[in-house]
Design a protein around this motif. Structure first.
Motif, short mmCIF file in Angstrom:
data_model
loop_
_atom_site.label_atom_id
_atom_site.label_comp_id
_atom_site.label_asym_id
_atom_site.label_seq_id
_atom_site.Cartn_x
_atom_site.Cartn_y
_atom_site.Cartn_z
N SER A 1 0.82 -1.22 0.00
CA SER A 1 0.00 0.00 0.00
C SER A 1 0.85 1.26 0.00
O SER A 1 0.63 2.15 0.79
CB SER A 1 -0.93 0.01 1.21
N ASP B 1 -2.09 4.91 -3.61
CA ASP B 1 -3.42 4.59 -4.07
C ASP B 1 -3.28 3.77 -5.36
O ASP B 1 -2.61 4.19 -6.30
CB ASP B 1 -4.17 5.91 -4.32
N ARG C 1 -2.13 6.30 0.33
CA ARG C 1 -2.91 7.49 -0.02
C ARG C 1 -2.57 7.98 -1.43
O ARG C 1 -1.47 7.78 -1.91
CB ARG C 1 -2.62 8.62 0.96
N ALA C 2 -3.53 8.67 -2.03
CA ALA C 2 -3.27 9.30 -3.31
C ALA C 2 -2.41 10.54 -3.08
O ALA C 2 -2.50 11.19 -2.04
CB ALA C 2 -4.58 9.70 -3.98
#
Length: 190
Positions: free
Chosen positions: A19, A22, A141-142
């Protein structure tokens, strides 16, 4: 340089950590890299190497030939520099401290022949793709203007004394030791 170049290799997502970015943004960045960047920067981000050019049709392997990307290029073309660097691999992003700096560089300088051609969304996706390929963590996260300044590409410099700064902090009754070199340690696979 405009012909079919065979299959393209998008570096796989890291297996140890799944991860970093994103997934949709990273995938979009990989597609953009293939479409817009790989011709010059290589199918694996290795740069415009003789080995990469050897995978192209023979007539298209000399980018600097007359009426290709030489000084007498076609009106819709551009002159290509003799050296096009790698963008994936050891030390290829060393000049950037944060994801924000990398994004700003990409937006201001790339693509080489038409800087600023892409949308900000596309430049964020390319930034995420490159950082993910370098295993720079972003916590799933983006990337955008609010998250990118905090994403460090390299750790803060160690003071000249050679002592790594640290502090103790109490959190939920536990004491955490925070080392400035933790990022380096984690990148090494520990």
């Amino acid at each position: 340089m405009m012909g079919a170049m065979g299959s393209f290799h998008v570096p796989p997502a890291p297996t140890a950590v799944t991860s970093f970015y994103d997934a949709i943004q990273r995938q979009h960045g990989g597609e953009l890299f293939e479409q817009r960047c790989s011709t010059c920067h290589g199918d694996r981000g290795q740069g415009l190497t003789p080995e990469w050019r050897a995978t192209w049709p023979e007539a298209e392997q000399n980018c600097w030939q007359s009426k290709c990307h030489a000084s007498n290029h076609p009106p819709d073309g551009f002159q290509l520099p003799e050296y096009v660097p790698a963008v994936i691999g050891e030390q290829t992003l060393a000049r950037f401290q944060t994801a924000q700096q990398l994004f700003e560089y990409l937006r201001a300088q790339m693509p080489y022949h038409a800087p600023g051609l892409l949308s900000d969304q596309d430049y964020w996706a390319l930034t995420a793709f490159l950082l993910d390929a370098h295993r720079v963590p972003a916590g799933g996260r983006a990337l955008d203007a609010t998250t990118a300044p905090a994403v460090q590409l390299r750790p803060a410099p160690v003071p000249s004394s050679g002592v790594v700064p640290w502090r103790l902090a109490a959190t939920s009754g536990a004491i955490l030791l925070v080392l400035a070199g933790l990022v380096v340690w984690r990148r090494a696979g520990h």
